[in-house]
Motif scaffolding. Structure first.
Motif, mmCIF file in Angstrom:
data_model
loop_
_atom_site.group_PDB
_atom_site.id
_atom_site.type_symbol
_atom_site.label_atom_id
_atom_site.label_comp_id
_atom_site.label_asym_id
_atom_site.label_seq_id
_atom_site.Cartn_x
_atom_site.Cartn_y
_atom_site.Cartn_z
ATOM 1 N N TYR A 107 12.401 92.764 -10.255
ATOM 2 C CA TYR A 107 11.991 93.715 -11.138
ATOM 3 C C TYR A 107 13.051 94.406 -11.951
ATOM 4 C CZ TYR A 107 10.221 98.368 -12.584
ATOM 5 O OH TYR A 107 10.081 99.490 -13.428
ATOM 6 N N TYR A 108 12.727 94.596 -13.236
ATOM 7 C CA TYR A 108 13.850 95.283 -14.018
ATOM 8 C C TYR A 108 12.931 96.128 -15.038
ATOM 9 C CZ TYR A 108 12.059 91.653 -17.183
ATOM 10 O OH TYR A 108 11.503 90.539 -17.754
ATOM 11 N N ARG A 109 13.736 97.030 -15.688
ATOM 12 C CA ARG A 109 13.373 97.905 -16.844
ATOM 13 C C ARG A 109 14.696 98.203 -17.328
ATOM 14 N NH1 ARG A 109 14.480 103.157 -15.807
ATOM 15 N NH2 ARG A 109 14.807 103.778 -13.497
ATOM 16 N N VAL A 110 14.513 98.402 -18.703
ATOM 17 C CA VAL A 110 15.711 98.929 -19.667
ATOM 18 C C VAL A 110 14.890 99.765 -20.596
ATOM 19 C CG1 VAL A 110 15.522 97.022 -21.189
ATOM 20 C CG2 VAL A 110 17.760 98.280 -20.878
ATOM 21 N N HIS A 111 15.871 100.950 -21.121
ATOM 22 C CA HIS A 111 15.545 101.987 -21.926
ATOM 23 C C HIS A 111 16.626 102.317 -23.079
ATOM 24 C CE1 HIS A 111 12.169 102.820 -19.354
ATOM 25 N NE2 HIS A 111 12.905 102.783 -18.403
ATOM 26 N N LYS A 112 16.643 101.746 -24.187
ATOM 27 C CA LYS A 112 17.582 101.741 -25.036
ATOM 28 C C LYS A 112 17.336 103.050 -26.108
ATOM 29 C CE LYS A 112 18.079 96.978 -24.944
ATOM 30 N NZ LYS A 112 18.389 95.873 -25.549
ATOM 31 N N ILE A 113 18.193 103.471 -26.898
ATOM 32 C CA ILE A 113 17.937 104.321 -27.847
ATOM 33 C C ILE A 113 19.010 103.746 -29.234
ATOM 34 C CG2 ILE A 113 17.528 106.434 -26.684
ATOM 35 C CD1 ILE A 113 20.284 107.532 -27.283
ATOM 36 N N SER A 114 18.432 103.865 -30.236
ATOM 37 C CA SER A 114 19.318 103.692 -31.301
ATOM 38 C C SER A 114 19.198 104.668 -32.413
ATOM 39 C CB SER A 114 18.814 102.185 -32.045
ATOM 40 O OG SER A 114 19.357 101.810 -33.017
ATOM 41 N N LEU A 115 20.413 104.814 -33.116
ATOM 42 C CA LEU A 115 20.707 105.778 -34.131
ATOM 43 C C LEU A 115 21.315 104.971 -35.395
ATOM 44 C CD1 LEU A 115 20.131 108.600 -35.267
ATOM 45 C CD2 LEU A 115 22.652 109.165 -34.607
ATOM 46 N N SER A 116 20.483 104.959 -36.574
ATOM 47 C CA SER A 116 21.331 104.287 -37.708
ATOM 48 C C SER A 116 20.956 105.044 -38.884
ATOM 49 C CB SER A 116 20.953 102.752 -37.875
ATOM 50 O OG SER A 116 19.256 102.782 -37.912
ATOM 51 N N VAL A 117 21.607 104.543 -40.209
ATOM 52 C CA VAL A 117 21.414 104.953 -41.257
ATOM 53 C C VAL A 117 21.041 103.739 -42.346
ATOM 54 C CG1 VAL A 117 22.467 105.997 -43.414
ATOM 55 C CG2 VAL A 117 22.873 106.994 -41.018
ATOM 56 N N VAL A 118 20.097 103.827 -43.103
ATOM 57 C CA VAL A 118 19.381 102.843 -43.970
ATOM 58 C C VAL A 118 19.833 103.497 -45.271
ATOM 59 C CG1 VAL A 118 17.582 101.378 -44.865
ATOM 60 C CG2 VAL A 118 17.741 102.080 -42.346
ATOM 61 N N LEU A 127 20.748 98.362 -46.904
ATOM 62 C CA LEU A 127 21.771 98.108 -45.725
ATOM 63 C C LEU A 127 21.777 99.073 -44.420
ATOM 64 C CD1 LEU A 127 23.997 96.086 -44.805
ATOM 65 C CD2 LEU A 127 25.654 97.578 -45.872
ATOM 66 N N GLU A 128 21.386 98.633 -43.380
ATOM 67 C CA GLU A 128 21.386 99.432 -42.115
ATOM 68 C C GLU A 128 22.550 99.280 -41.220
ATOM 69 O OE1 GLU A 128 18.752 100.231 -38.097
ATOM 70 O OE2 GLU A 128 17.946 98.356 -39.627
ATOM 71 N N GLY A 129 22.954 100.358 -40.715
ATOM 72 C CA GLY A 129 24.439 100.497 -39.953
ATOM 73 C C GLY A 129 24.029 101.494 -38.976
ATOM 74 N N GLY A 130 24.322 101.301 -37.699
ATOM 75 C CA GLY A 130 24.302 102.130 -36.691
ATOM 76 C C GLY A 130 24.745 101.578 -35.283
ATOM 77 N N ALA A 131 24.231 102.293 -34.004
ATOM 78 C CA ALA A 131 24.783 101.894 -32.851
ATOM 79 C C ALA A 131 23.432 101.978 -32.087
ATOM 80 C CB ALA A 131 25.669 102.755 -32.382
ATOM 81 N N TYR A 132 23.466 101.490 -30.702
ATOM 82 C CA TYR A 132 22.539 101.480 -29.865
ATOM 83 C C TYR A 132 23.232 101.418 -28.460
ATOM 84 C CZ TYR A 132 23.051 96.571 -28.908
ATOM 85 O OH TYR A 132 23.831 95.149 -28.504
ATOM 86 N N MET A 133 22.486 101.839 -27.455
ATOM 87 C CA MET A 133 22.925 102.038 -25.915
ATOM 88 C C MET A 133 21.811 102.150 -25.254
ATOM 89 S SD MET A 133 25.000 105.533 -25.079
ATOM 90 C CE MET A 133 25.506 105.723 -23.585
#
Length: 154
Positions: A107-118, A127-133
């Motif tokens: 079993y596994y699960r993952v929850h990521k968020i991302s914030l970027s500017v287009v 052009l999009e640039g940002g980060a996720y974790m």
């Protein structure tokens, strides 16, 4: 396929993926790397403080051949135009295994968020640039990274 357009846009999507030997369901499970996904999508536009925005929600059932567990992906996107040429995107990507995996998978699960500017570069090109974790999960990688994407309208 669009299902409704009177309360935003509601649509459904069916995809089939046949992967090569790089897919772990092929290399570890000995099965053909196939996935079938049925996805329900909802999107709507809105105005906030005189600025155009949009919201998109997607949920799917992903059936995976072989030893890996089937999955439920849930993706959410909130976008807001902050200047004439730029929009801000806040996204959440979630994958939850359904518990039908066999050895060596569990079993596994993952929850990521991302914030970027287009940013609009020229008509039809952004052009999009940002980060996720990964902010939460179980039996999943603690991912962090940068995102750079080129958007082309056609």
């Amino acid at each position: 396929m669009r299902l409704r357009k009177d309360v935003g846009i509601v649509s459904a999507q069916l995809t089939l993926k046949a992967a090569g030997a790089f897919d772990t369901s092929v290399s570890a499970g000995g099965a053909v790397g196939r996935q079938i996904e049925l996805r329900l999508l909802y999107g709507t536009g809105f105005s906030l403080f005189g600025r155009h925005g949009f919201f998109d929600a997607e949920i799917a059932q992903r059936w995976i051949a072989g030893a890996r567990a089937d999955e439920v992906p849930i993706d959410l996107t909130l976008g807001l135009r902050v200047t004439k040429r730029a929009r801000l995107l806040l996204q959440s990507f979630n994958t939850i295994a359904q518990g039908n995996a066999s050895h060596p998978y569990g079993y596994y699960r993952v929850h990521k968020i991302s914030l970027s500017v287009v940013t609009d570069i020229r008509p039809g090109i952004c052009l999009e640039g940002g980060a996720y974790m990964a902010v939460a999960g179980q039996n999943a990688l603690a991912e962090k990274g940068l995102v750079v994407r080129l958007w082309l309208r056609f």
